[in-house]
Write a protein that holds these residues in place. Structure first.
Motif, short mmCIF file in Angstrom:
data_model
loop_
_atom_site.label_atom_id
_atom_site.label_comp_id
_atom_site.label_asym_id
_atom_site.label_seq_id
_atom_site.Cartn_x
_atom_site.Cartn_y
_atom_site.Cartn_z
N GLY A 135 5.67 8.57 -8.25
CA GLY A 135 6.57 8.09 -9.35
C GLY A 135 6.12 6.87 -10.03
N ILE A 136 5.16 6.07 -9.52
CA ILE A 136 4.78 4.81 -10.10
C ILE A 136 3.43 5.05 -10.96
N GLU A 137 3.45 4.78 -12.18
CA GLU A 137 2.34 4.55 -13.12
C GLU A 137 1.60 3.23 -12.62
N HIS A 138 0.26 3.47 -12.01
CA HIS A 138 -0.62 2.63 -11.65
C HIS A 138 -1.86 2.11 -12.51
N PHE A 139 -1.67 1.23 -13.26
CA PHE A 139 -2.84 0.66 -14.19
C PHE A 139 -4.27 0.39 -13.30
N LEU A 140 -5.21 0.63 -14.03
CA LEU A 140 -6.43 0.77 -13.46
C LEU A 140 -7.49 -0.45 -13.90
N ILE B 47 0.85 -1.29 0.06
CA ILE B 47 -0.01 -0.18 -0.07
C ILE B 47 0.82 1.22 -0.02
N SER B 48 0.61 2.08 -0.87
CA SER B 48 1.39 3.45 -0.89
C SER B 48 0.27 4.54 -0.70
N GLN B 49 0.70 5.60 -0.60
CA GLN B 49 0.02 6.89 -0.33
C GLN B 49 0.76 8.20 -0.90
N GLY B 50 -0.05 8.83 -1.56
CA GLY B 50 0.40 10.20 -2.07
C GLY B 50 -0.48 10.86 -2.89
N PRO B 51 0.03 12.01 -3.39
CA PRO B 51 -0.51 12.76 -4.37
C PRO B 51 -0.91 12.33 -5.79
N ILE B 52 -1.90 12.39 -6.44
CA ILE B 52 -1.78 12.17 -7.96
C ILE B 52 -1.21 13.19 -8.58
N THR B 53 -0.15 12.74 -9.53
CA THR B 53 0.46 13.61 -10.26
C THR B 53 0.47 13.56 -11.71
N GLY B 54 -0.22 12.79 -12.11
CA GLY B 54 -0.67 12.69 -13.76
C GLY B 54 -1.31 11.70 -13.89
N PHE B 55 -1.83 11.45 -15.24
CA PHE B 55 -2.65 10.55 -15.68
C PHE B 55 -2.28 9.70 -16.98
N GLY B 56 -3.03 8.93 -17.44
CA GLY B 56 -2.76 8.34 -18.64
C GLY B 56 -3.34 6.81 -18.15
N SER B 57 -2.72 6.34 -16.97
CA SER B 57 -3.14 5.42 -15.68
C SER B 57 -3.41 6.57 -14.68
N VAL B 58 -2.64 6.21 -13.43
CA VAL B 58 -2.73 7.08 -12.37
C VAL B 58 -1.20 7.13 -11.83
N PHE B 59 -0.48 8.28 -11.74
CA PHE B 59 0.95 8.22 -11.35
C PHE B 59 0.78 8.79 -9.85
N VAL B 60 1.53 7.96 -8.84
CA VAL B 60 1.60 8.28 -7.49
C VAL B 60 2.86 7.89 -7.11
N LEU C 88 -11.10 10.60 -10.39
CA LEU C 88 -9.84 10.91 -9.58
C LEU C 88 -9.13 12.29 -10.39
N LYS C 89 -8.70 13.04 -9.47
CA LYS C 89 -8.21 14.33 -9.84
C LYS C 89 -6.68 14.63 -9.59
N LEU C 90 -6.01 15.54 -10.27
CA LEU C 90 -4.65 15.83 -9.98
C LEU C 90 -4.73 16.32 -8.53
N GLY C 91 -3.68 15.98 -7.59
CA GLY C 91 -3.37 16.44 -6.36
C GLY C 91 -4.15 15.88 -5.13
N MET C 92 -5.31 14.89 -5.67
CA MET C 92 -5.73 14.14 -4.68
C MET C 92 -4.79 13.40 -4.07
#
Length: 234
Positions: free
Chosen positions: A67-72, A52-65, A89-93
């Motif tokens: 520094g990891i691109e998480h496929f959904l 489990i990791s936690q942090g802000p969403i910094t990008g999309f395509g999938s979701v980047f948190v 899901l929105k930037l900065g969440m």
């Protein structure tokens, strides 16, 4: 030790991500109450591992948190306690992501993504000179990475450019007292200061939310304190 904007990771936590440990009220109605801490422990996923990791969403395509691109593809998404979709899901969440991670590839397959706002309510005060505001008695500070999302699209200083910074938010609030509120997502330090990663401006619905650790609970009077606020739930 990892850091976020100069703050040690172990000094930051997200009240509300696991609602069993927190008090939450909407429009004065108590939904969940517990006297335990809201601080979370995080298990980091490694190569071929899971966690489990936690942090802000910094990008999309999938979701980047983080520094990891998480496929959904197989992910369950929960936003403020409700089942949601990718578009919610929105930037900065600040989100909690569970699933397998390949650190070497910088990718992961998320099984669950959960977002819970820290705070939602009217603004008490705004100080653009210190990049801070107070919402429901809670101090919120901003930095250059804080994302603004304006859902009201009102004219500010003669221009329909929406709220893009604290000066705009102050102008909107001063011109329309009581009409708008904000939803805050961020990381909380050891002094209960919220370091905002996202501020969403909304029309004031009259339903507010405050998340934190309960103290001074009086069952007979049906009152308790939560991060400096006295709550009467009689």
């Amino acid at each position: 030790m990892s850091t976020y904007n100069g703050l040690a990771a172990d000094s930051l936590f997200m009240p509300g991500i696991f609602r069993k440990a927190c008090w939450r009220a909407v429009g004065g109605v108590i939904l969940v109450m517990s006297l335990v801490s809201c601080r979370q422990q995080v298990a980091e996923g490694g190569m071929g591992g899971s966690g489990i990791s936690q942090g802000p969403i910094t990008g999309f395509g999938s979701v980047f948190v983080n520094g990891i691109e998480h496929f959904l593809t197989s992910a369950t998404i929960v936003v403020n306690g409700d089942e949601a979709g990718d578009a919610d899901l929105k930037l900065g969440m600040i989100v909690r992501v569970a699933g397998a991670v390949d650190s070497a590839a910088g990718t992961g397959d998320a099984t669950e993504i959960e977002y819970e706002q820290n705070l939602e309510g009217p603004v008490d005060s705004i100080d653009p000179s210190t990049d801070s505001l107070v919402v429901l008695g809670q101090l919120v500070v901003l930095d250059g990475l804080t994302v603004f999302d304006d859902l009201v699209d009102q004219e500010i200083d003669g221009v329909f450019d929406g709220v893009v910074d604290l000066a705009d938010l102050k102008a909107l609030d001063d011109a329309n007292p009581g009409d708008y509120m904000v939803e805050i997502s961020g990381l909380v330090d050891g002094n209960s200061v919220i370091h905002a990663t996202r501020i969403e401006v909304e029309v004031d619905s009259g339903s507010y939310e405050l998340t934190g650790t309960i103290s001074s609970h009086n069952g007979a009077l049906m009152m308790f304190d939560i991060i400096g606020q006295s709550i009467d739930y009689s």
